[in-house]
Design a protein around this motif. Sequence first.
Motif, PDB file in Angstrom:
ATOM      1  N   MET A   1       0.852  -1.157   0.000  1.00 42.11           N
ATOM      2  CA  MET A   1       0.000   0.000   0.000  1.00 42.11           C
ATOM      3  C   MET A   1       0.903   1.227   0.000  1.00 42.11           C
ATOM      4  O   MET A   1       1.648   1.453   0.949  1.00 42.11           O
ATOM      5  N   PRO A   2       0.887   2.014  -1.061  1.00 41.79           N
ATOM      6  CA  PRO A   2       1.727   3.207  -1.089  1.00 41.79           C
ATOM      7  C   PRO A   2       1.178   4.297  -0.175  1.00 41.79           C
ATOM      8  O   PRO A   2      -0.023   4.536  -0.100  1.00 41.79           O
ATOM      9  N   VAL A   3       2.104   4.920   0.553  1.00 37.35           N
ATOM     10  CA  VAL A   3       1.782   6.075   1.388  1.00 37.35           C
ATOM     11  C   VAL A   3       2.817   7.144   1.080  1.00 37.35           C
ATOM     12  O   VAL A   3       3.867   6.862   0.521  1.00 37.35           O
ATOM     13  N   ALA A   4       2.519   8.369   1.456  1.00 34.33           N
ATOM     14  CA  ALA A   4       3.450   9.463   1.190  1.00 34.33           C
ATOM     15  C   ALA A   4       3.545  10.376   2.397  1.00 34.33           C
ATOM     16  O   ALA A   4       2.539  10.675   3.047  1.00 34.33           O
ATOM     17  N   TYR A   5       4.766  10.789   2.708  1.00 34.67           N
ATOM     18  CA  TYR A   5       5.020  11.829   3.692  1.00 34.67           C
ATOM     19  C   TYR A   5       5.500  13.034   2.909  1.00 34.67           C
ATOM     20  O   TYR A   5       6.403  12.915   2.073  1.00 34.67           O
ATOM     21  N   VAL A   6       4.910  14.189   3.151  1.00 37.26           N
ATOM     22  CA  VAL A   6       5.160  15.372   2.331  1.00 37.26           C
ATOM     23  C   VAL A   6       5.521  16.548   3.223  1.00 37.26           C
ATOM     24  O   VAL A   6       4.897  16.763   4.262  1.00 37.26           O
ATOM     25  N   THR A   7       6.520  17.309   2.809  1.00 32.00           N
ATOM     26  CA  THR A   7       6.801  18.592   3.442  1.00 32.00           C
ATOM     27  C   THR A   7       6.405  19.675   2.451  1.00 32.00           C
ATOM     28  O   THR A   7       6.544  19.499   1.238  1.00 32.00           O
ATOM     29  N   LEU A   8       5.890  20.770   2.962  1.00 30.74           N
ATOM     30  CA  LEU A   8       5.415  21.849   2.102  1.00 30.74           C
ATOM     31  C   LEU A   8       6.370  23.039   2.161  1.00 30.74           C
ATOM     32  O   LEU A   8       7.056  23.252   3.163  1.00 30.74           O
ATOM     33  N   TYR A   9       6.378  23.807   1.093  1.00 28.57           N
ATOM     34  CA  TYR A   9       7.111  25.064   1.104  1.00 28.57           C
ATOM     35  C   TYR A   9       6.440  26.019   2.079  1.00 28.57           C
ATOM     36  O   TYR A   9       5.214  25.967   2.250  1.00 28.57           O
ATOM     37  N   THR A  15      -3.615  20.898   0.494  1.00 29.29           N
ATOM     38  CA  THR A  15      -4.181  19.919   1.423  1.00 29.29           C
ATOM     39  C   THR A  15      -3.884  18.508   0.933  1.00 29.29           C
ATOM     40  O   THR A  15      -3.464  18.304  -0.222  1.00 29.29           O
ATOM     41  N   GLU A  16      -4.136  17.540   1.814  1.00 31.55           N
ATOM     42  CA  GLU A  16      -3.944  16.140   1.432  1.00 31.55           C
ATOM     43  C   GLU A  16      -4.835  15.767   0.259  1.00 31.55           C
ATOM     44  O   GLU A  16      -4.420  15.050  -0.644  1.00 31.55           O
ATOM     45  N   ASP A  17      -6.062  16.270   0.259  1.00 33.09           N
ATOM     46  CA  ASP A  17      -6.991  15.967  -0.841  1.00 33.09           C
ATOM     47  C   ASP A  17      -6.483  16.526  -2.165  1.00 33.09           C
ATOM     48  O   ASP A  17      -6.619  15.889  -3.213  1.00 33.09           O
ATOM     49  N   ASP A  18      -5.883  17.718  -2.142  1.00 32.90           N
ATOM     50  CA  ASP A  18      -5.307  18.298  -3.356  1.00 32.90           C
ATOM     51  C   ASP A  18      -4.179  17.424  -3.891  1.00 32.90           C
ATOM     52  O   ASP A  18      -4.061  17.196  -5.099  1.00 32.90           O
ATOM     53  N   LEU A  19      -3.355  16.917  -2.980  1.00 34.97           N
ATOM     54  CA  LEU A  19      -2.228  16.078  -3.398  1.00 34.97           C
ATOM     55  C   LEU A  19      -2.703  14.749  -3.971  1.00 34.97           C
ATOM     56  O   LEU A  19      -2.166  14.270  -4.976  1.00 34.97           O
ATOM     57  N   VAL A  20      -3.716  14.154  -3.359  1.00 36.66           N
ATOM     58  CA  VAL A  20      -4.256  12.885  -3.881  1.00 36.66           C
ATOM     59  C   VAL A  20      -4.863  13.110  -5.265  1.00 36.66           C
ATOM     60  O   VAL A  20      -4.658  12.307  -6.184  1.00 36.66           O
ATOM     61  N   THR A  28      -0.391   6.072 -12.241  1.00 37.92           N
ATOM     62  CA  THR A  28      -1.286   4.936 -12.439  1.00 37.92           C
ATOM     63  C   THR A  28      -1.986   4.623 -11.116  1.00 37.92           C
ATOM     64  O   THR A  28      -1.518   5.005 -10.036  1.00 37.92           O
ATOM     65  N   ARG A  29      -3.080   3.909 -11.183  1.00 39.91           N
ATOM     66  CA  ARG A  29      -3.905   3.652 -10.002  1.00 39.91           C
ATOM     67  C   ARG A  29      -3.122   2.972  -8.882  1.00 39.91           C
ATOM     68  O   ARG A  29      -3.301   3.293  -7.710  1.00 39.91           O
ATOM     69  N   VAL A  30      -2.252   2.020  -9.212  1.00 41.60           N
ATOM     70  CA  VAL A  30      -1.524   1.293  -8.168  1.00 41.60           C
ATOM     71  C   VAL A  30      -0.470   2.152  -7.480  1.00 41.60           C
ATOM     72  O   VAL A  30      -0.009   1.808  -6.398  1.00 41.60           O
ATOM     73  N   LYS A  31      -0.064   3.259  -8.081  1.00 43.37           N
ATOM     74  CA  LYS A  31       0.957   4.126  -7.492  1.00 43.37           C
ATOM     75  C   LYS A  31       0.393   5.299  -6.704  1.00 43.37           C
ATOM     76  O   LYS A  31       1.131   5.999  -6.032  1.00 43.37           O
ATOM     77  N   VAL A  32      -0.917   5.506  -6.765  1.00 44.03           N
ATOM     78  CA  VAL A  32      -1.527   6.604  -6.012  1.00 44.03           C
ATOM     79  C   VAL A  32      -1.491   6.252  -4.529  1.00 44.03           C
ATOM     80  O   VAL A  32      -1.946   5.179  -4.133  1.00 44.03           O
ATOM     81  N   PRO A  33      -0.917   7.128  -3.684  1.00 50.43           N
ATOM     82  CA  PRO A  33      -0.837   6.823  -2.254  1.00 50.43           C
ATOM     83  C   PRO A  33      -2.210   6.662  -1.627  1.00 50.43           C
ATOM     84  O   PRO A  33      -3.142   7.395  -1.952  1.00 50.43           O
ATOM     85  N   GLU A  34      -2.310   5.685  -0.725  1.00 49.36           N
ATOM     86  CA  GLU A  34      -3.562   5.492  -0.006  1.00 49.36           C
ATOM     87  C   GLU A  34      -3.743   6.578   1.043  1.00 49.36           C
ATOM     88  O   GLU A  34      -4.864   6.973   1.349  1.00 49.36           O
ATOM     89  N   SER A  35      -2.635   7.039   1.600  1.00 51.21           N
ATOM     90  CA  SER A  35      -2.714   8.147   2.552  1.00 51.21           C
ATOM     91  C   SER A  35      -1.519   9.069   2.343  1.00 51.21           C
ATOM     92  O   SER A  35      -0.441   8.626   1.949  1.00 51.21           O
ATOM     93  N   ILE A  36      -1.736  10.341   2.605  1.00 49.62           N
ATOM     94  CA  ILE A  36      -0.681  11.346   2.523  1.00 49.62           C
ATOM     95  C   ILE A  36      -0.648  12.058   3.865  1.00 49.62           C
ATOM     96  O   ILE A  36      -1.683  12.489   4.371  1.00 49.62           O
TER      97      ILE A  36
END
Length: 64
Positions: A1-9, A15-20, A28-36
């Motif tokens: 399950m891909p997840v992402a940790y993000v730092t912002l400028y 927002t997390e929803d914008d990033l998703v 591709t669908r399998v590379k989209v993080p389940e949570s950010i």
Amino acid sequence: MPVAYVTLYPGSTVTEDDLVAHCRLHLTRVKVPESITIVEALPRNPVGKIDKPGLRRALQPQTA
């Protein structure tokens, strides 16, 4: 399950929803993080690289 940790400028208002939504458009669908998770700073090891094992430990459920 891909997840992402993000730092912002500084001053960024993304927002997390914008990033998703962005990921869904460009990955591709399998590379989209389940949570950010937006964090202030990513943990670094003594060499200065991102501490990936530390991030994985952060994903582990906390047990008392």
